[in-house]
Structures are given as structure tokens and as C-alpha cells.
Design a protein around this motif. Structure first.
Motif, PDB file in Angstrom:
ATOM      1  N   ILE A  42      52.336 -45.134  30.346  1.00 21.01           N
ATOM      2  CA  ILE A  42      52.287 -46.339  29.509  1.00 21.01           C
ATOM      3  C   ILE A  42      53.019 -46.111  28.180  1.00 21.01           C
ATOM      4  O   ILE A  42      53.656 -47.014  27.644  1.00 21.01           O
ATOM      5  CB  ILE A  42      50.822 -46.774  29.305  1.00 21.01           C
TER       6      ILE A  42
ATOM      7  N   THR B 159      47.563 -43.961  35.010  1.00 20.23           N
ATOM      8  CA  THR B 159      47.113 -42.887  34.113  1.00 20.23           C
ATOM      9  C   THR B 159      45.599 -42.774  33.995  1.00 20.23           C
ATOM     10  O   THR B 159      45.014 -41.764  34.369  1.00 20.23           O
ATOM     11  CB  THR B 159      47.686 -43.123  32.695  1.00 20.23           C
TER      12      THR B 159
ATOM     13  N   TYR C  89      51.001 -45.997  18.489  1.00 20.75           N
ATOM     14  CA  TYR C  89      51.719 -47.267  18.254  1.00 20.75           C
ATOM     15  C   TYR C  89      52.594 -47.138  17.008  1.00 20.75           C
ATOM     16  O   TYR C  89      53.680 -47.689  16.943  1.00 20.75           O
ATOM     17  CB  TYR C  89      50.757 -48.444  18.042  1.00 20.75           C
TER      18      TYR C  89
ATOM     19  N   ASN D 276      41.184 -48.489  22.384  1.00 17.96           N
ATOM     20  CA  ASN D 276      41.136 -47.131  21.864  1.00 17.96           C
ATOM     21  C   ASN D 276      41.307 -47.271  20.347  1.00 17.96           C
ATOM     22  O   ASN D 276      42.313 -47.859  19.931  1.00 17.96           O
ATOM     23  CB  ASN D 276      42.284 -46.303  22.458  1.00 17.96           C
TER      24      ASN D 276
ATOM     25  N   TRP E  52      45.211 -46.902  18.497  1.00 20.98           N
ATOM     26  CA  TRP E  52      45.772 -45.673  19.035  1.00 20.98           C
ATOM     27  C   TRP E  52      46.982 -45.319  18.159  1.00 20.98           C
ATOM     28  O   TRP E  52      47.906 -46.122  18.021  1.00 20.98           O
ATOM     29  CB  TRP E  52      46.193 -45.926  20.482  1.00 20.98           C
TER      30      TRP E  52
END
Ligand code: PLP
Length: 437
Positions: free
Chosen positions: A122, A272, A150, A202, A147
């Protein structure tokens, strides 16, 4: 501009002109090359005597290989594992993944979505999206807690300007009003914005309720209706791991697809986390557009630009990884295996909630809402998160992630159910150590 890029742009402009204003400078230039790839494909079909086209090696009618390599890959043939996969991904995996997306998101039925294009995980999918849809001057709306990668992908590598939207309201739950305010303020006077949504989230493990999801989709649709082009990216890395009744069980992509010409929905998902194959590096990019004119040709043009981007970046994702994922999905054990692992994670999430309901932790931290995914977070009331993290590691051998001054992230995905109470008791001890010294 390459004539093939021009052709793709004509298809897009004639049928979905708004998409042309959303593509980045690079995105407009992208195309899928013919050259060696298409000549090889043609030869594969017709060169039944001698085929000397492609950059692999063959021997006695088989793919050249070392037995020392193949002995680690017992159940796959060299042609399914060692040869190159297409830049789009292997066709049977793409169609199977689309079938699964539909099964898990029944509201996608009848919507115009592309075939998923395979990426190397991803992360790579996000970077590809960055190339195709994000220019340095663009604004990307990211969640306030997020997360960290980014930032690397969109701000550092692409030079986009990050805007933030809040995640939680005071009352608990997603801060829809805060989201609306931030997005509308940033969209004001802009031709285009990019909005990244990540549920399950996340680091907090929160997923929106059906009502919150519907409101988010309505807000973005309204912004699009008012003239700002919206590229809405859903990072569905932890998709499917929903543990509570009220949680939206379909992707936000489903709610955003086909809503307005000015709204492009982009779904990033992958094997994943969903299939527990982190290192196999198999992710997917899927586009959703309005049903308008010749949408299948437009979607194909977007797939070609995406595969062209992949071709120029990594050429193609691991054939071995793709074949393993495809064989697993097609295996009769797959459904039962998925259910079994889901149950394990769900039991852990429930146990975390049970343990944290104890009053003994009340003065040490608050618990952020969570209902899905791999993680949950606590907000410390009396000590610094990084100081506590180091103390827990040094004195008790317990590893957690500190985020900012107050937050600790706990990955219950790698915590046995029986260890949950001990973990939080140790964190509490750590807090007490630091407050009494
Ligand atoms: C929200 C989110 N998106 C994407 C990824 C990356 O996934 P992949 O390993 O497929 O690149 C992660 C991994 O931690 C994640 O938490």
C-alpha cells in the motif's frame, strides 16, 4: 507529450473532463508504453517457433532457474514465481481482488470502478497516487493523528501542503463537524483538494459509524458540487477488521464512488494486513468514478496511466508475492482462515476494552475510542509519553509507541489475550514510577 499519453488524455477529457483538472503534471504525461512490452505480448501469442523477445532466460522450454531457489518455492512453477508479472499485476489476481471487493462492499454493485492495479504494498500505492494526482502546490487533508509515512510520501517526496482535520470530537466518535469545517475552509477558493481517509485508523484503531461515514461522504460531495475538485483517497490497509455493531462495515470508497464528476474516489487496499502477508508486498489501487459517458474507457485509461507510473518506478510488483496471495485466496481454506484470524484479533480488542474499563487506570490515562484494526491509543494525564516509553522499555522490557507528548499506541495485534492485563498494569506501574520519583 507522448502520443499515447495524448490518446489517454483525449479519452478522459471527452468523457470525464473534471479528471483532467485533477491529474498532476506527471499524471497528464503518463501512458503505458507499447515498445518491448507490447511486442513481447504479441510474440507470446504468435511466436510459436522461436520467441527471443523478453529479458528473461529460458532453457529446454522452461524458465531458467536455480534449483537452490526453487527448493524454497515448492508449490509454484518458475513461470508463476520467477518471471516478471505485468506492470498492471497478474490478471487473475486483479479480477479476483475486484470480486472480493464487491463481496465485502455489496453497495459497490453497479458502480463504475476500475480493475485494481497491483502495487508493491500500500505504501507504494500511495506513492504512485502521489505521482499521478498530487502536484507540489496541492493541498492534502490528512487526519491530525495519522500514520507518519503520509508525511514522507506526500509532504516530503511530493512537496504537497499538508492540511489537518481533527479525528475525535469532545463527545467521543469522529469529529464530523471539525472535519467539515477544516475541509470547507481549505477548499474555499481552491480548484482542487486531496483528502485522505483511513479507517480502520492507524494509530487509534477507530472506524467511523455508518452515520459518520455517510456525513463525511455528503460533505465531500457537497464540496465537489460547489466546484472544488476532490481526490478522495481511502487507505483501507486494515479493512474488514471491524469489531463493533455500529461500525461502517464497508469502505468509505463505496460511499464516495459515483457521487459527483468533481469527486474521484481512490481505494488503496492490500493483502498486507488483511491477509497477514506484510512482507509479500501486494497492494492495489482502484478508482471509482461517476457513470457518465464512456466510463469503462476512462477507467481503463486511468489503469494505463497507473501501470505506466508503476512501470517507470519499479517495473512490476513481485510475481511470487502475487501468486502466493492468489493461490491462498483461491484455496478452499481461505474463508475459514480469514474468519479464524479475525476472531483472534476481535477477542483481543474485546479483552483490551474489558481490562481498560477498570477504575484503577482512571487517573493515569484516557482511552481514545477504538473499534477496529490492529491498534488502540491512550492519552496520558500525568507523564510524558516518550519518557514513559523509554522507562517501560528499560525497566520492564515492554515496547510501545509514543506519539507526541501524551499518546501511547498499543498494537494489540501482537499481544496475546492473556497478556493484555499485564501490559496495562505494567504501563500503570511505569506511570507511578515516574510520578513518585
Ligand atoms: C494506515 C496504513 N497505511 C498503509 C500502510 C502500509 O502498508 P504496506 O505494508 O502494504 O505498504 C500501513 C502500515 O503500517 C498503515 O498503517
Amino acid at each position: 507529450m507522448n502520443p499515447l499519453a495524448k490518446e489517454l488524455n483525449i479519452i478522459i477529457r471527452e468523457n470525464h473532463p473534471a479528471l483532467m483538472d485533477m491529474l498532476s503534471g506527471v499524471g497528464k504525461q503518463l501512458f503505458f508504453p507499447k515498445g518491448i512490452l507490447s511486442q513481447s505480448a504479441e510474440a507470446k501469442e504468435k511466436a510459436n517457433r522461436l520467441n527471443a523477445t523478453i529479458g528473461i532466460a529460458t532453457e529446454e522450454g522452461d524458465i531458467m532457474h536455480f534449483p537452490s531457489v526453487m527448493s524454497s518455492i515448492k508449490d509454484l512453477e518458475p513461470r508463476e514465481s520467477l518471471t516478471y508479472a505485468p506492470s498492471f499485476g497478474i490478471p487473475s489476481l486483479r479480477s479476483k481482488w475486484k470480486e472480493l471487493q464487491l463481496e465485502k462492499n455489496p453497495s459497490l454493485l453497479g458502480k463504475q470502478t476500475s480493475l485494481p492495479v497491483v502495487t508493491c504494498g500500500i505504501t507504494h500505492g500511495l506513492a504512485v497516487i502521489g505521482d499521478i494526482w498530487v502536484d507540489p502546490s496541492d493541498l492534502i487533508m490528512l487526519p491530525e493523528m495519522m500514520w507518519g509515512n503520509y508525511n514522507m510520501i506526500f509532504s516530503v517526496r511530493k512537496g504537497a501542503t499538508p492540511g489537518k482535520y481533527p479525528v475525535f470530537s469532545e463527545a467521543g466518535g469522529f469529529d464530523v463537524a471539525g472535519f467539515e469545517k477544516s475541509v470547507r475552509e481549505q477548499a474555499e477558493g481552491r480548484d482542487k483538494i486531496i483528502v485522505l481517509l483511513n479507517f480502520p485508523h492507524n494509530p487509534t484503531g477507530y472506524s467511523v459509524t455508518s452515520e459518520e461515514g455517510a456525513r463525511i461522504a455528503d460533505i465531500l460531495t457537497d464540496v465537489a458540487k460547489n466546484g472544488t475538485k476532490v481526490v478522495a483517497i481511502t487507505d483501507d490497509a486494515y479493512f474488514g477488521l471491524f469489531y463493533e455493531k455500529d461500525t461502517l462495515k464497508e469502505s468509505m470508497f463505496t460511499l464516495l464512488c459515483g457521487r459527483h464528476d468533481n469527486l474521484l474516489a481512490v481505494k488503496l487496499d492490500g493483502a498486507t494486513k488483511e491477509n497477514y502477508v506484510w512482507g509479500l508486498r501486494v497492494g492495489f489501487i482502484t478508482y471509482g468514478i461517476t457513470d457518465n459517458g464512456d466510463s469503462p474507457s476512462v477507467l481503463e485509461a486511468l489503469e494505463r496511466k497507473t501501470a505506466g507510473c508503476i512501470r517507470g518506478m519499479i517495473s512490476n510488483a513481485s510475481h511470487l508475492g502475487q501468486s502466493i496471495v492468489l493461490n491462498s485466496i483461491n484455496d478452499e481454506r481461505f474463508k475459514a482462515e480469514s474468519r479464524e484470524k479475525f476472531n483472534v484479533l476481535e477477542e483481543r480488542a474485546i479483552r483490551v476494552k474489558e481490562v481498560l474499563a477498570d477504575f484503577k487506570y482512571r487517573d493515569a490515562w484516557d482511552v481514545y475510542p477504538f473499534n477496529s484494526g490492529y491498534f488502540m491509543c491512550i492519552r496520558l494525564k500525568t507523564v510524558n509519553a516518550e519518557e514513559l516509553r523509554r522507562h517501560l522499555l528499560d525497566k520492564y522490557g515492554v515496547g510501545l509507541i509514543s506519539l507526541g507528548d501524551t499518546d501511547l499506541r498499543v498494537a494489540f495485534s501482537c499481544l496475546e489475550k492473556g497478556d493484555v492485563e499485564e501490559l496495562f498494569d505494567t504501563v500503570l506501574k511505569g506511570v507511578e514510577d515516574l510520578t513518585t520519583t
